[in-house]
Design an enzyme around this catalytic site. Structure first.
Site, PDB file in Angstrom:
ATOM      1  NE  ARG A  85      -4.235   1.642   2.239  1.00  4.99           N
ATOM      2  CZ  ARG A  85      -4.410   2.669   3.066  1.00  4.99           C
ATOM      3  NH1 ARG A  85      -3.498   2.946   3.979  1.00  4.99           N
ATOM      4  NH2 ARG A  85      -5.487   3.418   2.996  1.00  4.99           N
ATOM      5  CB  ILE A 133      -6.057   5.498  -0.801  1.00  3.88           C
ATOM      6  CG1 ILE A 133      -5.842   3.981  -0.841  1.00  3.88           C
ATOM      7  CG2 ILE A 133      -5.366   6.073   0.414  1.00  3.88           C
ATOM      8  CD1 ILE A 133      -4.351   3.581  -0.911  1.00  3.88           C
ATOM      9  CB  SER A 134     -10.973   2.725   0.578  1.00  2.00           C
ATOM     10  OG  SER A 134     -11.627   3.228  -0.553  1.00  2.00           O
ATOM     11  CE  LYS A 135     -11.185   2.999   8.634  1.00  2.00           C
ATOM     12  NZ  LYS A 135     -12.081   3.447   9.701  1.00  2.00           N
TER      13      LYS A 135
END
Ligand code: SAH
Length: 251
Positions: free
Chosen positions: A66, A92-94
């Protein structure tokens, strides 16, 4: 070539003390090696502690780096369970939400998922995770700047089964249909009919959708699962979530 962020810019004292070696300097290979793998494994353990149990998803979350998808100033937060800005007002999503949604998609299938459509490529992180669990992934982004950023971020991974598209994801992508799974990283007031039309029978869609409050106003977003069966569509509303808005047209 864009300079890749060095990882980690900061580590937890427990990890760095246990390893007792200096942090990598900027002229070492960028973002590679055991350090990022160990921190990623700790993230995976936390996700498992929160209830993530599908071995396919746990493995994919452990493999995709990530920190390569966020700006260098945010690299030290890359493995925290938090959404982060990726430019143009998007995030950016969790990891917790990415893995939860992909686990929901995988529940309908044993082994690898078939063809998947993702709406909202963003920086390309979730697309990379999807490409680990599915045979083919089509990912659409409406913002040219992010479509190009994702292309750049993903170049080094050489994922032959991932196709990045610039377009309005509200229309889906009919050329790739029918899809075993559809996942949206942006939420609107309702599910576009193109999505359910392009879903295969036996397929599953997971998306954030605004929920109406009792008085008629918009209360919050919830995660919605739609299963397409031979009898029709079956919708399940799950927990509250916070996604960026789904917008139409290109920009
Ligand atoms: N999955 C992404 C999350 C990005 S945030 C990641 O891992 O980084 C959601 C993205 O959806 C934003 O980039 C936004 O521009 C995009 N989006 C919103 N509406 C869209 C639409 N109609 N079609 C395609 N992308 C859309």
């Amino acid at each position: 070539m864009k300079q890749r962020p060095t990882f980690p810019a900061r580590m937890d004292s427990s990890v760095s003390a246990a390893k007792a070696k200096p942090l990598p300097s900027t002229n070492l290979p960028q973002g590679l090696g055991m350090d990022s793998m160990a921190v990623r494994q700790r993230m995976v353990q936390k996700l498992a502690g929160q209830g993530l149990s599908d071995p396919r998803v746990l493995a994919a979350m452990g493999r995709v780096e990530r920190h390569r998808f966020v700006d260098s100033a945010l690299v030290n937060q890359a493995y925290e369970d938090t959404s982060l800005p990726i430019g143009l007002g998007q995030t950016i999503s969790k990891p917790g939400v990415v893995s939860r949604m992909i686990e929901l998609l995988c529940q309908a299938t044993e082994g690898k998922l078939g063809r998947v459509l993702e709406i909202g490529t963003g920086c390309g992180y979730q697309a990379a995770v999807l490409s680990e669990v599915a045979t083919e992934v089509y990912s659409i982004e409406r913002l040219r700047g992010l479509h190009e950023k994702a292309r750049e971020n993903l170049r080094f991974l050489r994922l032959a089964n991932l196709h990045l598209l610039l377009g309005d994801g509200m229309l889906g992508y009919a050329q790739g249909a029918p899809y075993a799974a559809i996942i949206a990283a942006a939420g609107g007031d309702a599910l576009p009919t193109a999505w359910t039309d392009q879903l295969a029978v036996g397929g599953r869609l997971v998306a954030p959708v605004a929920q109406r409050a009792a008085g008629g106003g918009v209360a919050a977003q919830a995660l919605v699962v739609v299963d397409k069966t031979s009898q029709g569509l079956r919708q399940t509303i799950l927990e509250a979530v916070h996604f960026v808005p789904l917008k139409s047209g290109l920009a």
